[in-house]
Scaffold this motif. Structure first.
Motif, PDB file in Angstrom:
ATOM      1  N   GLU A  18      -6.876  -2.658  11.120  1.00 29.90           N
ATOM      2  CA  GLU A  18      -5.451  -2.908  10.933  1.00 29.90           C
ATOM      3  C   GLU A  18      -5.090  -3.052   9.453  1.00 29.90           C
ATOM      4  O   GLU A  18      -3.976  -2.741   9.052  1.00 29.90           O
ATOM      5  CB  GLU A  18      -5.028  -4.168  11.693  1.00 29.90           C
ATOM      6  N   ASP A  19      -6.044  -3.527   8.642  1.00 33.36           N
ATOM      7  CA  ASP A  19      -5.742  -3.711   7.221  1.00 33.36           C
ATOM      8  C   ASP A  19      -6.154  -2.511   6.371  1.00 33.36           C
ATOM      9  O   ASP A  19      -6.050  -2.556   5.145  1.00 33.36           O
ATOM     10  CB  ASP A  19      -6.411  -4.982   6.686  1.00 33.36           C
TER      11      ASP A  19
ATOM     12  N   ASP B 151      -3.183  -1.285   4.357  1.00 34.46           N
ATOM     13  CA  ASP B 151      -2.800  -2.203   3.292  1.00 34.46           C
ATOM     14  C   ASP B 151      -3.779  -2.164   2.118  1.00 34.46           C
ATOM     15  O   ASP B 151      -3.437  -2.576   1.009  1.00 34.46           O
ATOM     16  CB  ASP B 151      -2.697  -3.637   3.834  1.00 34.46           C
ATOM     17  N   ARG B 152      -4.993  -1.694   2.372  1.00 34.20           N
ATOM     18  CA  ARG B 152      -6.000  -1.587   1.306  1.00 34.20           C
ATOM     19  C   ARG B 152      -6.133  -0.154   0.804  1.00 34.20           C
ATOM     20  O   ARG B 152      -7.113   0.208   0.163  1.00 34.20           O
ATOM     21  CB  ARG B 152      -7.360  -2.081   1.823  1.00 34.20           C
TER      22      ARG B 152
END
Length: 267
Positions: free
Chosen positions: A105-106, A109-110
């Protein structure tokens, strides 16, 4: 009229500058809710969604890593999503990660940021630390780059260093055992990843509010003088479906009243 090239990552800084380098910002720029509160923009000109361009290492169900790339200054970049669209983005990204277990899920974002789509696409070829497995960008932009990859250096203006890298790959086409641009293109796949819906519009800095209003009236008026070349250009650039969407939006906006209620307000 003077055309000023504006790098993707510099668009929003130009809109907010005390002395903006342009009066109207054209091109594939998303008119977000937050942006609309700060600068004037035209009615939506067309709609698209994001997609993912992936390499052979990311064949669905067999991938080993999920290194995500995005273009700096786009709404796909980390921190660029409006709060109102973030729940939708997370929901659709969860669907994508459900189909592709190596993604988390991240991962978005990364994501690693690149100066342009052309730069990011070459990173899909790299296996080392500078490489990526997934490139998130607007669907029609990714489609155009994939279709024109084998002659990209001659199709658009690229920075000298980037043009040299594409030209070197093009020159290897037909050489036995060489990693050519056509062979590279054949390893890429465009897969659904509707992380967000992107409504494009023409924008301008605050000083251009009256100019943007005039441009909007042009877009929403009954354009009887638009010739077939205009329509063919739209279809070649954005596809028949987006062409229909454009005309629907323009027809709808042409029925919205243009009067200014502030002119009737008592002094």
């Amino acid at each position: 009229m003077t055309v000023v090239p504006v790098p993707v990552g510099d668009r929003y800084a130009g809109l907010a500058a005390d002395d903006p380098p342009f009066d109207i910002l054209c091109g594939a720029t998303t008119a977000t809710v937050t942006l609309g509160a700060s600068v004037p923009h035209s009615p939506y000109t067309f709609l698209t969604s994001t997609s993912a361009l992936v390499n052979a290492r990311f064949s669905e169900g067999q991938q080993q890593s999920c290194r995500v790339g995005v273009v700096t200054g786009t709404t796909s970049a980390p921190g660029m999503q409006d709060r109102v669209s973030r729940p939708r983005r997370l929901e659709t990204w969860e669907v994508f990660t459900g189909r592709n277990p190596s993604c988390r899920e991240d991962s978005l974002d990364r994501a690693r940021e690149f100066r342009s789509t052309a730069d990011a696409i070459l990173a899909l070829k790299e296996t080392g630390a500078g490489g990526i497995d997934v490139l998130i960008d607007d669907h029609h932009i990714l489609t155009w780059y994939w279709q024109n990859l084998d002659h990209l250096a001659g199709s658009i203006r690229l920075p000298d260093d980037l043009a040299a890298r594409y030209t070197a790959l093009e020159r290897q086409d037909g050489q036995e055992g060489a990693w050519s641009i056509s062979a590279f293109r054949d390893t890429l796949q465009l897969i659904p990843a509707a992380i967000s819906i992107e409504p494009y519009a023409v924008l301008g800095p605050p000083r251009s509010a009256a100019l943007i209003a005039d441009f909007s009236r042009f877009l929403t008026a009954e354009q009887l003088d638009r010739d077939s070349h205009y329509t063919q250009l739209l279809r070649r650039c954005f596809g028949r479906q987006v062409d229909r969407t454009f005309w629907f939006l323009m027809d709808f906006q042409s029925k919205v009243r243009d009067g200014n209620p502030l002119d009737l307000a008592p002094n």
